[in-house]
Design a protein around this motif. Structure first.
Motif, PDB file in Angstrom:
ATOM      1  N   HIS A 177      -2.976   1.581   4.774  1.00 33.30           N
ATOM      2  CA  HIS A 177      -1.601   1.834   5.206  1.00 33.30           C
ATOM      3  C   HIS A 177      -1.545   2.495   6.576  1.00 33.30           C
ATOM      4  CE1 HIS A 177       2.693   2.227   4.204  1.00 33.30           C
ATOM      5  NE2 HIS A 177       2.652   3.340   4.897  1.00 33.30           N
ATOM      6  N   TRP A 236      -8.388   4.033  -0.459  1.00 33.57           N
ATOM      7  CA  TRP A 236      -8.268   2.695   0.117  1.00 33.57           C
ATOM      8  C   TRP A 236      -6.825   2.382   0.490  1.00 33.57           C
ATOM      9  CZ3 TRP A 236     -12.062  -0.751   1.439  1.00 33.57           C
ATOM     10  CH2 TRP A 236     -13.362  -0.405   1.066  1.00 33.57           C
ATOM     11  N   MET A 237      -5.896   2.752  -0.372  1.00 31.33           N
ATOM     12  CA  MET A 237      -4.483   2.506  -0.069  1.00 31.33           C
ATOM     13  C   MET A 237      -4.057   3.270   1.186  1.00 31.33           C
ATOM     14  SD  MET A 237      -3.321   0.329  -2.274  1.00 31.33           S
ATOM     15  CE  MET A 237      -4.954  -0.408  -2.017  1.00 31.33           C
ATOM     16  N   THR A 253       0.823  -1.211   0.000  1.00 33.05           N
ATOM     17  CA  THR A 253       0.000   0.000   0.000  1.00 33.05           C
ATOM     18  C   THR A 253       0.854   1.257   0.000  1.00 33.05           C
ATOM     19  OG1 THR A 253      -0.137  -0.118   2.429  1.00 33.05           O
ATOM     20  CG2 THR A 253      -1.936  -1.109   1.164  1.00 33.05           C
TER      21      THR A 253
END
Length: 373
Positions: free
Chosen positions: A135, A130-131, A30
């Protein structure tokens, strides 16, 4: 080093690595697109403001705020943020109330020169969202951050123990040796050790700063209870300000009180970074280093006068300085590419370590079965 000490360090290295490997692989995966988040946003249509003549002046901030509020009637501004990469863009964080949680924020990006809306990023939408959430906190808020911080500490323990074991292991081999003529397991072991040493400093920096970043919520809360409480003590018994004054005037007052600095963001009254009576204008320097060192100027939201200003405490400074080191976003594209290559190398180290553990366990079971027959 004695055989007993080596066994102990080997145990620490093995189990600290195993516990954190899956989560570290997730963080590496990520983190890779996050290194290039600005470039990805440009490619996906979330670019910066249109080109205009150099030196085009910025419009009145009150006009910028009015434009943002017009797009979301009934909401209020919590934060006004200048984009580091696009200084002609201003991000407005809007919410139903100034005490609303982060989950209720909506963003509106406004051109600082023309007060035209540039973008309205969808809340909780898109690949980069989303990443980022995976993360930062695994979509679990503060518990998720603290859990990832614990994984980061295990990662640091795995690195340190790996360095301790590397010296005795390499006594009879030249640095960088990969024994290609031996078994697959030995080839992967040599590659694992080589890449681990090559990425050593980077992994320690990124792992350590990652742990610091997971403490961000606790650091800000400590600052609120410590310095911010002291700076707003004279207002403690007063009711919250009823009518907010001009944010343009507040920023101008902060600029005058901090010559040579530029505003980074404004926290409105009743938000996490301010009090019920002040605009908190966070000023930063203009050099690569000082741009990460923030100085809040508290401006009376009714009168527009600066009432207090002091540098952030050491623990907050450590947090702010750790962020660019973690993401590698302070040295342009060459540094981003280097960060990405080291990130990929770390994924190979993590994956090969897991492979070596599985192979060794299988060999141990086969030896135990053979001995029992």
């Amino acid at each position: 080093m004695s055989a007993t000490s080596l066994r102990r360090w080997s145990w620490v290295h093995t189990w600290s690595s195993l516990v954190c490997t899956a989560f570290l692989l997730l963080l590496c995966l990520t983190g890779l697109p996050l290194i290039f988040h600005h470039e990805i946003e440009d490619l996906t249509g979330h670019g910066g403001p249109p080109p205009m003549a150099a030196g085009t002046p910025h419009t009145d901030l009150d006009r910028v705020v009015a434009t943002g509020l017009a797009r979301r009637p009934g909401e209020v501004v919590q934060y006004l943020i200048w984009d580091r990469d696009e200084p002609d863009s201003i991000w407005l964080s809007l919410a139903p109330s100034r005490t609303a949680p982060v989950s209720e924020l909506h963003g509106v990006v406004v051109d600082a020169r023309t007060a035209q809306v540039l973008d309205e990023p969808g809340k909780g939408e898109g690949f980069m969202f989303w990443m980022f959430r995976l993360h930062v906190d695994l979509f679990a808020g503060l518990p998720g951050k603290l859990f990832l911080g614990a994984m980061g500490l295990l990662f640091v323990a795995a690195i340190v123990s790996g360095v301790v074991l590397y010296g005795p292991f390499m006594r009879k081999l030249e640095f960088g040796t990969v024994r290609r003529d031996r078994s697959r397991r030995l080839r992967w072991l040599d590659l694992h050790n080589l890449l681990g040493v090559v990425t050593l400093t980077w992994a320690l920096v990124v792992g350590g700063t990652g742990v610091i970043n997971t403490l961000a919520d606790l650091v800000i809360e400590a600052w609120r209870r410590d310095q911010l409480a002291e700076m707003v003590a004279p207002y403690r018994a007063l009711p919250p300000v009823a009518t907010l004054g001009s944010v343009e005037r507040a920023v101008a007052a902060a600029r005058a009180a901090a010559p040579g600095m530029t505003p980074y963001f404004v926290a409105y009254p009743e938000t996490s970074f301010s009090s019920a009576h002040h605009y908190a204008v966070f000023m930063r320097g203009v050099t690569p280093l000082t741009s990460r060192l923030l100085t809040p100027a508290l401006v009376d939201a009714a009168t527009g006068e600066v009432t207090a200003m002091r540098s952030m405490p050491w623990y907050a400074t450590a947090l702010f300085v750790s962020q660019p080191l973690h993401f590698g976003d302070y040295g342009g594209m060459p540094l981003k590419i280097l960060w990405a290559l080291l990130d990929l190398a770390t994924m190979i180290v993590l994956g090969s370590g897991l492979y070596l553990f599985v192979v060794r366990r299988r060999a141990g079971r086969r030896a135990a079965i053979a001995a029992a027959e």
